[in-house]
Write a protein that holds these residues in place. Structure first.
Motif, short mmCIF file in Angstrom:
data_model
loop_
_atom_site.label_atom_id
_atom_site.label_comp_id
_atom_site.label_asym_id
_atom_site.label_seq_id
_atom_site.Cartn_x
_atom_site.Cartn_y
_atom_site.Cartn_z
N PRO A 145 67.33 63.34 49.27
CA PRO A 145 66.65 62.33 48.48
C PRO A 145 65.75 61.46 48.96
N THR A 146 66.07 60.86 50.31
CA THR A 146 65.39 59.98 51.05
C THR A 146 64.05 60.37 51.28
N LEU A 147 63.28 59.49 52.10
CA LEU A 147 61.68 59.41 52.07
C LEU A 147 61.23 60.69 52.58
N VAL A 148 61.64 61.06 54.03
CA VAL A 148 60.50 61.92 54.55
C VAL A 148 60.81 63.44 54.04
N ALA A 149 62.08 63.82 53.88
CA ALA A 149 62.12 65.00 52.98
C ALA A 149 61.29 65.03 51.94
N GLN A 150 61.35 63.92 51.01
CA GLN A 150 60.52 63.90 49.68
C GLN A 150 59.24 63.81 49.82
N ILE A 151 58.59 63.32 50.92
CA ILE A 151 57.25 63.30 51.42
C ILE A 151 56.97 64.76 51.63
N LEU A 152 57.62 65.28 52.32
CA LEU A 152 57.31 66.82 52.80
C LEU A 152 57.28 67.86 51.63
N ALA A 157 53.86 71.10 47.61
CA ALA A 157 53.69 71.21 46.24
C ALA A 157 52.04 71.39 45.88
N TYR A 158 51.65 70.73 46.74
CA TYR A 158 49.86 70.53 46.55
C TYR A 158 48.95 71.31 47.67
N THR A 159 49.77 72.01 48.75
CA THR A 159 49.14 72.74 49.76
C THR A 159 49.15 74.22 49.33
N THR A 221 50.61 65.16 55.44
CA THR A 221 50.27 64.63 54.32
C THR A 221 48.70 64.68 54.22
N MET A 222 47.92 64.49 55.31
CA MET A 222 46.61 64.72 55.36
C MET A 222 46.18 65.96 54.86
N ASN A 223 46.79 67.06 55.14
CA ASN A 223 46.49 68.45 54.52
C ASN A 223 46.84 68.45 53.17
N ALA A 224 47.78 67.98 52.62
CA ALA A 224 48.11 67.74 51.39
C ALA A 224 47.08 67.16 50.43
N PHE A 225 46.35 66.08 50.74
CA PHE A 225 45.40 65.23 50.13
C PHE A 225 44.17 65.87 50.35
N GLU A 226 43.86 66.76 51.38
CA GLU A 226 42.52 67.60 51.42
C GLU A 226 42.72 68.81 50.41
N ALA A 227 43.56 69.38 50.32
CA ALA A 227 43.98 70.48 49.29
C ALA A 227 43.92 69.81 47.81
N ALA A 228 44.54 68.85 47.67
CA ALA A 228 44.53 68.39 46.37
C ALA A 228 43.14 67.81 45.96
N ASN A 233 43.39 67.01 42.22
CA ASN A 233 44.81 66.63 41.96
C ASN A 233 45.22 65.53 42.86
N ALA A 234 44.13 64.89 43.51
CA ALA A 234 44.40 63.74 44.55
C ALA A 234 45.11 62.71 43.88
N LEU A 235 44.47 62.10 42.87
CA LEU A 235 44.98 61.07 42.10
C LEU A 235 46.62 61.21 41.63
N GLN A 236 46.94 62.43 41.28
CA GLN A 236 48.11 62.82 40.80
C GLN A 236 49.14 62.55 42.19
N LEU A 237 48.71 63.35 43.18
CA LEU A 237 49.52 63.27 44.44
C LEU A 237 49.74 61.80 44.75
N GLU A 238 48.79 61.08 44.81
CA GLU A 238 48.80 59.81 45.25
C GLU A 238 49.92 58.85 44.29
#
Length: 270
Positions: A145-152, A157-159, A221-228, A233-238
């Motif tokens: 549940p902590t930060l990095v695992a959740q970021i990934l 889910a967006y890539t 995270t950069m790849n996720a935002f590019e795909a979003a 879906n970029a705003l939702q991801l952010e």
């Protein structure tokens, strides 16, 4: 082009690494490093653990696949006046330039776990470690549940789905998989130890700016935002990531971020 190299040369991971220095130094202080010990820091980035290792008197070789991070590490080492710490480009799956049994200690903190071919990575780490020497890995834990695992987890889910045959780096955070990989490399099961540990991100700015750095400088995270962006879906991801960063921040100061992240510490005796 090696896709793993492309990923980690994307952006500027040093922006994230700057928040990891204190925990890097603290972790290194627990490793029993002594003067003139030969240490390989694999997937070293710009030296978050390699430089503290050298400051304890070890002869340190930092190896990373990303040229920009190797260059940044050598700049940091030179500024610190550390002639005993050098950084070179290399691939954790094939350390062909390094001789067998060259190191007393091999360290890889959130580094080698991201390389493909995990069985090859384990074999190479074992090969270059001297008999009686140690390997210490720090690996993020899937579903934690902590930060990095959740970021990934959120980013994935967006890539787009990974290519066929892709092995998740997060499996390095599962004890059974780690054991299988090192046993396959010739290590007795009883020589592999596990414990949960914590790495704390410390930043002198608000969680929103910390997220900005992940969005703009951290490859996954950069790849996720590019795909979003392509899917609208970029705003939702952010928003999803901002909620995560805010909820995990333990600092009570307005312009400060303190976020602990749990990881699996693996110690292998060769």
């Amino acid at each position: 082009m090696n896709p793993n190299k492309t990923l980690w040369e994307k952006g500027d991971f040093t922006r994230i690494a700057e928040t990891m220095r204190e925990s890097g130094t603290l972790l290194v202080s627990k490793l029993g490093i002594t003067k003139d010990m030969d240490v390989l820091d694999l997937g070293c980035g710009d030296g978050t653990t390699a430089i503290p290792e050298a400051k304890l008197g070890a002869n340190v070789l930092g190896v990373d696949i990303a040229r920009n991070l190797v260059e940044a590490g050598n700049i940091r080492s030179k500024k610190e006046g550390l002639a005993n710490c050098i950084f070179k480009e290399g691939d954790a799956t094939d350390l062909n330039e390094l001789k067998d049994e060259s190191f007393d200690l091999v360290v890889s903190i959130f580094g080698a776990m991201f390389a493909p071919k995990p069985f090859d990575v384990a074999k190479e780490m074992v090969r270059v470690t001297r008999k009686g020497g140690r390997i210490v890995m720090g690996n993020w834990i899937p579903g934690d549940p902590t930060l990095v695992a959740q970021i990934l987890k959120i980013s994935s889910a967006y890539t787009p789905p990974p290519p066929e045959g892709f092995i998740s780096p997060m499996l390095w955070g599962v004890e059974e998989h780690v054991t299988e990989r090192f046993v396959n490399a010739g290590i007795p099961k009883e020589n592999i130890l596990f414990e949960r540990d914590t790495f704390t991100f410390n930043a002198s700015y608000a969680p929103q700016e910390f997220l900005h750095n992940f969005k703009n400088y951290y490859g996954p995270t950069m790849n996720a935002f590019e795909a979003a962006e392509k899917n609208g879906n970029a705003l939702q991801l952010e928003q999803e990531l901002q909620t995560l960063f805010n909820s995990r921040n333990q600092s009570t100061a307005a312009n400060s971020t303190v976020i602990p992240a749990t990881f699996l510490r693996v110690t292998v005796t060769c």
